[in-house]
Design a protein around this motif. Structure first.
Motif, PDB file in Angstrom:
ATOM      1  N   ARG A 346      37.482  43.214  44.305  1.00 51.52           N
ATOM      2  CA  ARG A 346      38.833  43.101  43.724  1.00 51.52           C
ATOM      3  C   ARG A 346      38.707  42.805  42.242  1.00 51.52           C
ATOM      4  O   ARG A 346      38.168  41.778  41.845  1.00 51.52           O
ATOM      5  CB  ARG A 346      39.602  42.017  44.455  1.00 51.52           C
ATOM      6  CG  ARG A 346      41.024  41.997  44.024  1.00 51.52           C
ATOM      7  CD  ARG A 346      41.894  41.513  45.128  1.00 51.52           C
ATOM      8  NE  ARG A 346      42.924  40.678  44.585  1.00 51.52           N
ATOM      9  CZ  ARG A 346      43.650  39.856  45.291  1.00 51.52           C
ATOM     10  NH1 ARG A 346      43.441  39.727  46.578  1.00 51.52           N
ATOM     11  NH2 ARG A 346      44.582  39.154  44.716  1.00 51.52           N
ATOM     12  N   MET A 347      39.235  43.742  41.448  1.00 48.88           N
ATOM     13  CA  MET A 347      39.054  43.682  39.997  1.00 48.88           C
ATOM     14  C   MET A 347      40.223  42.975  39.311  1.00 48.88           C
ATOM     15  O   MET A 347      41.378  43.314  39.556  1.00 48.88           O
ATOM     16  CB  MET A 347      38.951  45.120  39.466  1.00 48.88           C
ATOM     17  CG  MET A 347      38.475  45.140  38.054  1.00 48.88           C
ATOM     18  SD  MET A 347      38.569  46.666  37.101  1.00 48.88           S
ATOM     19  CE  MET A 347      38.297  48.015  38.109  1.00 48.88           C
ATOM     20  N   GLU A 348      39.924  42.011  38.456  1.00 44.93           N
ATOM     21  CA  GLU A 348      40.953  41.405  37.617  1.00 44.93           C
ATOM     22  C   GLU A 348      40.853  41.984  36.200  1.00 44.93           C
ATOM     23  O   GLU A 348      39.962  42.785  35.914  1.00 44.93           O
ATOM     24  CB  GLU A 348      40.807  39.883  37.623  1.00 44.93           C
ATOM     25  CG  GLU A 348      41.159  39.253  38.968  1.00 44.93           C
ATOM     26  CD  GLU A 348      42.590  39.567  39.417  1.00 44.93           C
ATOM     27  OE1 GLU A 348      43.435  39.901  38.572  1.00 44.93           O
ATOM     28  OE2 GLU A 348      42.847  39.486  40.630  1.00 44.93           O
ATOM     29  N   ASP A 349      41.731  41.556  35.326  1.00 40.35           N
ATOM     30  CA  ASP A 349      41.885  42.266  34.045  1.00 40.35           C
ATOM     31  C   ASP A 349      42.406  41.308  32.990  1.00 40.35           C
ATOM     32  O   ASP A 349      43.552  41.396  32.589  1.00 40.35           O
ATOM     33  CB  ASP A 349      42.876  43.424  34.278  1.00 40.35           C
ATOM     34  CG  ASP A 349      43.377  44.040  32.990  1.00 40.35           C
ATOM     35  OD1 ASP A 349      42.559  44.232  32.079  1.00 40.35           O
ATOM     36  OD2 ASP A 349      44.587  44.327  32.911  1.00 40.35           O
ATOM     37  N   GLU A 424      45.255  45.387  30.408  1.00 35.78           N
ATOM     38  CA  GLU A 424      45.517  46.831  30.377  1.00 35.78           C
ATOM     39  C   GLU A 424      45.942  47.419  31.716  1.00 35.78           C
ATOM     40  O   GLU A 424      46.390  48.566  31.756  1.00 35.78           O
ATOM     41  CB  GLU A 424      44.270  47.588  29.864  1.00 35.78           C
ATOM     42  CG  GLU A 424      43.026  47.342  30.709  1.00 35.78           C
ATOM     43  CD  GLU A 424      41.787  48.110  30.233  1.00 35.78           C
ATOM     44  OE1 GLU A 424      41.813  48.655  29.117  1.00 35.78           O
ATOM     45  OE2 GLU A 424      40.796  48.156  30.987  1.00 35.78           O
ATOM     46  N   HIS A 425      45.821  46.694  32.803  1.00 36.75           N
ATOM     47  CA  HIS A 425      46.147  47.285  34.107  1.00 36.75           C
ATOM     48  C   HIS A 425      47.599  47.117  34.502  1.00 36.75           C
ATOM     49  O   HIS A 425      48.044  47.710  35.484  1.00 36.75           O
ATOM     50  CB  HIS A 425      45.258  46.691  35.206  1.00 36.75           C
ATOM     51  CG  HIS A 425      43.812  47.058  35.057  1.00 36.75           C
ATOM     52  ND1 HIS A 425      42.811  46.450  35.758  1.00 36.75           N
ATOM     53  CD2 HIS A 425      43.205  47.990  34.273  1.00 36.75           C
ATOM     54  CE1 HIS A 425      41.644  46.969  35.421  1.00 36.75           C
ATOM     55  NE2 HIS A 425      41.856  47.907  34.507  1.00 36.75           N
ATOM     56  N   GLY A 426      48.337  46.294  33.783  1.00 32.79           N
ATOM     57  CA  GLY A 426      49.762  46.152  34.053  1.00 32.79           C
ATOM     58  C   GLY A 426      50.064  45.001  35.000  1.00 32.79           C
ATOM     59  O   GLY A 426      49.178  44.405  35.630  1.00 32.79           O
ATOM     60  N   THR A 427      51.354  44.704  35.094  1.00 35.54           N
ATOM     61  CA  THR A 427      51.832  43.591  35.917  1.00 35.54           C
ATOM     62  C   THR A 427      51.995  44.033  37.367  1.00 35.54           C
ATOM     63  O   THR A 427      51.537  43.358  38.289  1.00 35.54           O
ATOM     64  CB  THR A 427      53.188  43.088  35.373  1.00 35.54           C
ATOM     65  OG1 THR A 427      53.057  42.858  33.965  1.00 35.54           O
ATOM     66  CG2 THR A 427      53.630  41.810  36.040  1.00 35.54           C
TER      67      THR A 427
END
Ligand SMILES: Cc1cc2nc3c(=O)[nH]c(=O)nc-3n(C[C@H](O)[C@H](O)[C@H](O)COP(=O)(O)OP(=O)(O)OC[C@H]3O[C@@H](n4cnc5c(N)ncnc54)[C@H](O)[C@@H]3O)c2cc1C
Length: 469
Positions: A346-349, A424-427
């Motif tokens: 699971r990637m965070e940003d 950069e991945h958005g809300t």
């Protein structure tokens, strides 16, 4: 397979009206056909069951669909290629998913104005190739560039591997055509270099995640194609040393086109999957690239070498072979995919001011150890934008709960460093629970006023971006 959605009277009336207005529009409603369009790359989220999936081919299709949706109060979820990492395109129960990938034509490339006019369904890499054939360059390149659409890039204000020098998607947008919730069509911006007539609605729609309008056309800025890249790798004992080297490079005024970081866990996962030959004993690496050309590029990498050595680099290597450099870049782009081979990833940003990146990297290490979770950290070191990615056994029933706990602690640390919970991945859905905490009630109140003005019925991408009521 999910059970078919019981067609409500209003859903069937909406679909009947839609089919009457647009007899040639492809609309699928069978769960077997809609299933693939329920998910994006946040596979840990539970999407709803859409009432159908529509594939418009023109602005007038989109306009007629939204007009009918407004009349029936039916929600609509705009969707590009479904590579999003915050759940922005996941299906909403009883809503129509609007897949924009058939609007996939590059309409015009202008050398004279250094602009490209494109439909939103064009894949980022295809746009890049089309303009390259004319000696031009479109800089924004998310790591997903071979699969994500320009519409998704615009709606997320995506970043990528060239942002240090060229900025993010919003920096390359001159104008948009947008269909509003009631079906009306507006054009923002245009072809001029300068334009300050009225509010800048172009920039309002960029990054609005499909909640304010559907982008049906974009006029994007281009540059002449830059020189071929020179590439170097620097290996470090610890991830904090690598972060310090990156911060040092930026402090010294270097502007490389690419400045990316991978920690040891990520490097080993990439090597296991792709056999790149990265130093398995190094604690972290930086990948630094210059497109300044000739002696200027050599000088830029010389300065990056000095900054790396000052931060205690174990070794620095330069790639003399463009094919090898392509392969290294591809390895970095495949970081998330490589970690996925090791379990649930699971990637965070998160993003922090560049100077605070070493503190962020230390905090991620400390918090993950305290939670006894494996974490791979990689990302856009030149932007202070990192992707801590938690990897857990697929059969761990506690995976989701443990990841939620560790991410909450990391977000607290990020905010204390003056950072952002999404770089950069958005809300989307993934981060909406943190919106008020980062921005404050008044800010979110202003966002609600804008939403109310443009989409008074709340039919566009409900349940995304805004916190649950
Ligand atoms: C392996 C991998 C690497 C990635 N690397 C990066 C990276 O380096 N940088 C980065 O920023 N992101 C990255 N991403 C995330 C993702 O690729 C981007 O957010 C991308 O811009 C999404 O594009 P898409 O076409 O897949 O959009 P989707 O996922 O389909 O949709 C994303 C959002 O855009 C909205 N939307 C889509 N089209 C329109 C439209 N025409 N009008 C209005 N709203 C619309 C949707 O409603 C949704 O809210 C990565 C993803 C993966 C899987």
């Amino acid at each position: 397979m999910t059970a078919p959605l019981a067609a409500s009277t209003s859903a069937s009336a909406f679909l009947a009206d839609l089919r009457a207005a647009l007899p040639d529009l492809r609309v699928v409603t069978d769960p077997a056909d809609t299933e693939a369009y329920r998910w994006d790359e946040t596979e840990y989220m539970q999407p709803g069951r859409p009432l159908g999936v529509a594939f418009p081919t023109s602005t007038s299709d989109v306009s007629a669909i939204l007009r009918a949706a407004s009349e029936h109060g039916t929600s609509v979820v705009p969707r590009g290629a479904g590579t999003g990492l915050s759940g922005g395109a996941i299906a909403v129960e009883g809503a129509l998913t609007l897949v924009m990938t058939r609007m996939n034509r590059v309409l015009e490339i202008s050398e004279a104005d250094q602009l490209v006019v494109t439909q939103p369904g064009v894949i980022n890499a295809d746009l890049g190739k089309a303009v390259l054939e004319r000696g031009l360059f479109y800089p924004p390149d998310p790591a997903s560039f071979e699969t994500c659409s320009i519409g998704g890039n615009l709606a997320e204000n995506s970043g990528g591997l060239r942002c240090v020098k060229y900025g993010v998607t919003r920096d390359w947008v001159n104008g948009l055509e947008v269909v509003l919730a009631d079906g009306s069509v507006i054009r923002t911006g245009g072809r001029t270099v300068k334009d300050v007539m009225g509010y800048d609605l172009t920039q309002l729609f960029v990054g609005s995640e499909g909640t304010l309008g559907v982008i049906t056309e974009a006029t994007l800025r281009l540059l002449p194609t830059p020189a071929p890249k020179l590439t170097m790798l620097a290996f470090f004992k610890t991830v904090v040393d690598a972060g310090a080297a990156a911060a040092g490079m930026m402090r010294s005024g270097l502007v490389p086109v690419t400045l990316e970081l991978m920690d040891q866990f990520t490097m080993r996962a990439v090597d296991a999957a792709l056999h790149v030959g990265l130093d398995p004993d190094a604690g972290a690496m930086l990948m630094i690239e210059s497109d300044a050309g000739g002696a200027a590029a050599e000088a830029e990498l010389d300065a990056a070498t000095l900054a790396s050595e000052a931060a205690g680099a174990l070794s620095v290597v330069r790639s003399s072979d463009p094919a090898e450099a392509d392969w290294l870049r591809e390895a970095r782009r495949k970081a998330h995919w490589s970690l996925e081979q090791a379990g649930v990833a699971r990637m965070e940003d998160v993003g922090v001011p560049r100077s605070r990146a070493p503190e962020l990297l230390a905090a991620i290490e400390r918090i993950s150890t305290a939670h006894q979770l494996k974490v791979g950290v990689f990302g856009h070191a030149g932007d202070g934008n990192y992707h801590p990615t938690f990897v857990m056994d697929r059969d761990d029933p506690e995976a989701a709960r443990r990841i939620d706990a560790v991410r909450a602690d990391i977000f607290t640390a990020v905010l204390a460093l003056g950072g952002t919970i999404s770089g950069e991945h958005g809300t989307g859905v993934a981060k909406r629970g943190y919106l008020v905490r980062q921005r404050g009630e008044r800010y979110v109140g202003v966002m609600r006023s804008v939403k109310q003005a443009l989409d008074p019925l709340g039919i566009l991408n409900p349940g995304k971006v805004f916190p649950e009521a």
